[in-house]
Design an enzyme around this catalytic site. Sequence first.
Site, PDB file in Angstrom:
ATOM      1  N   ASP A  71       1.005   2.582   3.712  1.00 43.17           N
ATOM      2  CA  ASP A  71       0.227   3.783   3.252  1.00 43.17           C
ATOM      3  C   ASP A  71       1.088   5.111   2.929  1.00 43.17           C
ATOM      4  OD1 ASP A  71      -2.105   5.165   2.174  1.00 43.17           O
ATOM      5  OD2 ASP A  71      -2.958   5.396   4.198  1.00 43.17           O
TER       6      ASP A  71
ATOM      7  N   ASP B 298      -9.162   3.459  -3.411  1.00 45.28           N
ATOM      8  CA  ASP B 298      -8.399   4.066  -2.254  1.00 45.28           C
ATOM      9  C   ASP B 298      -8.494   5.517  -2.129  1.00 45.28           C
ATOM     10  OD1 ASP B 298      -7.005   3.613   0.187  1.00 45.28           O
ATOM     11  OD2 ASP B 298      -5.142   4.202  -0.886  1.00 45.28           O
TER      12      ASP B 298
ATOM     13  N   LEU C  71       2.600   6.502  -5.168  1.00 42.59           N
ATOM     14  CA  LEU C  71       3.894   6.828  -5.709  1.00 42.59           C
ATOM     15  C   LEU C  71       3.641   8.365  -6.527  1.00 42.59           C
ATOM     16  CD1 LEU C  71       5.305   3.886  -7.211  1.00 42.59           C
ATOM     17  CD2 LEU C  71       5.825   4.870  -5.138  1.00 42.59           C
ATOM     18  N   ARG C  72       2.217   8.738  -6.570  1.00 43.57           N
ATOM     19  CA  ARG C  72       1.708  10.105  -6.996  1.00 43.57           C
ATOM     20  C   ARG C  72       2.078  10.367  -8.536  1.00 43.57           C
ATOM     21  NH1 ARG C  72      -1.250  10.329  -2.977  1.00 43.57           N
ATOM     22  NH2 ARG C  72      -0.468  11.070  -0.942  1.00 43.57           N
TER      23      ARG C  72
ATOM     24  N   GLY D 241      -2.502  12.001   5.307  1.00 48.98           N
ATOM     25  CA  GLY D 241      -1.198  11.223   5.058  1.00 48.98           C
ATOM     26  C   GLY D 241      -0.008  11.464   5.361  1.00 48.98           C
TER      27      GLY D 241
ATOM     28  N   HIS E 286      -5.603  -0.608   5.342  1.00 51.01           N
ATOM     29  CA  HIS E 286      -5.328   0.473   6.597  1.00 51.01           C
ATOM     30  C   HIS E 286      -6.301   0.057   7.696  1.00 51.01           C
ATOM     31  CE1 HIS E 286      -7.505   2.797   4.131  1.00 51.01           C
ATOM     32  NE2 HIS E 286      -6.535   3.437   3.784  1.00 51.01           N
TER      33      HIS E 286
ATOM     34  N   HIS F 209       0.916  -1.127   0.135  1.00 52.09           N
ATOM     35  CA  HIS F 209       0.076   0.138   0.060  1.00 52.09           C
ATOM     36  C   HIS F 209       0.886   1.319  -0.180  1.00 52.09           C
ATOM     37  CE1 HIS F 209      -4.065   1.547   1.142  1.00 52.09           C
ATOM     38  NE2 HIS F 209      -3.228   2.738   0.699  1.00 52.09           N
TER      39      HIS F 209
ATOM     40  N   HIS G 179       3.196  14.204   0.549  1.00 51.26           N
ATOM     41  CA  HIS G 179       2.542  15.583   0.278  1.00 51.26           C
ATOM     42  C   HIS G 179       3.675  16.529   0.426  1.00 51.26           C
ATOM     43  CE1 HIS G 179      -1.636  13.941   0.264  1.00 51.26           C
ATOM     44  NE2 HIS G 179      -1.297  13.321   1.364  1.00 51.26           N
TER      45      HIS G 179
END
Length: 429
Positions: A305, A153, A65-66, A324, A232, A62, A309
Amino acid sequence: MKIVLKQVNLLHPGQKLNEKNDLLIEEGIIKKIGGLDEEDFKLAKVYDFENKYCVPGFFDMHVHLREPGREDEETIETGCNAAAAGGFTAVACMPNTNPPIDSAEIVRFIKEKSSKHLVDVYPVAAATLARKGESIAPMLELYDAGAVAFSDDGSAIKTAGILRNALEYSRMINAPIIEHCEEETLADGAMNESFTSTILGLPGIPNVAEDIIVMRDIMLAEFTGGKVHIAHISSKNAVDLVRQAKKRGIRITAEVAPHHFTLTEEMLKTFDTNYKMNPPLRTRVDVEALIEGLKDGTIDCIASDHAPHSIEEKEMEFIFAPNGILGLETQIGLVFSELVHKKHLTLNQVIEKFAVNPRKILNIPVPLIKEGEAANLTIIDPDLIWTVDISKFKSKARNSPFDKRLLAGRSISVINNRKMFFEEKFFAI
Ligand code: DOR
């Protein structure tokens, strides 16, 4: 290229392997376990790994990777570098990118971009188009392109009807639906709903927002015969529901993120947005239930997870900051410090939860530590004392609440795809 891992403890619960020996790797293949002669050492790079553990490569099922879309926060490359530095040889990446992973082209793009890395990347595709919950994504096409599971997700799959369809399609290929358990009409908050949220004046998200979706998904897994994996998990009731469902033979599995079994909502008193995540940090009672669930096997896996950011976004007013935190580079340390050294889990159980079960759930073969097999390995020093330093992270982002935390236990090297990561660097082997 030859390398020898000298006098390392080889541990693999599936193979019932537990021995101290020399391991010879040649061109990425395990050539010999024990019985090395002078010839084997000739021209080999020798690593003295006495008192270290060599285990099947760890898999984080989980991570975010954006890429595509938010390459300012993380890229496939920086996320993979963070995974290797944190002790992982494989990750599964979540579909809430921009655009989302809801087409075969994007699955192929991720596979292609990650193909030369030490870390294997397995895309989790969106279960519904654009993760909107209105119509299911082309699941079979996504699977053929390389997706290993399906998830919306960031949100739960919106309706029971859509989830039913998704489960029926995913059952054809035996892939799991990974569910973010949160009923959105109950989840308009910034932290766990409790006395503490009232005192802090922050809008709360009650446990029941999670429990209600876990219950719904268990019922639909039973009804369709499909597989649901709870992402999660964070509440005591949710753990109890999964435990009962497993006893009834329903195809359900669960993962927990390290922040949920190491931190509580009390940390929110700092108003530090690095304690803001989704699901939110809960109470001590929940933390104890999560640890119990890990111990008795109700919770199958540990997954980070990992949610990078940007600093600017995390530095917003608490209620507006995104959810996150980073996880890849701290989770092995947290697991050893909080679970192994405190005798909640054995090393073998950690291997099950980090290397064996994630792959079983996603139908990926578990690497073997055996002559003739490709070397896919994580090397652990369970007693290494170290201090988390976010400025040294390989991740592009810095949003970790664990900066400066003293931990005991760390991965010191990973090996996979004819590459090795050791002392902060990658080598071809
Ligand atoms: O805290 C979270 N962050 N939870 C999620 O489900 C999504 C993730 C993200 O993408 O940032």
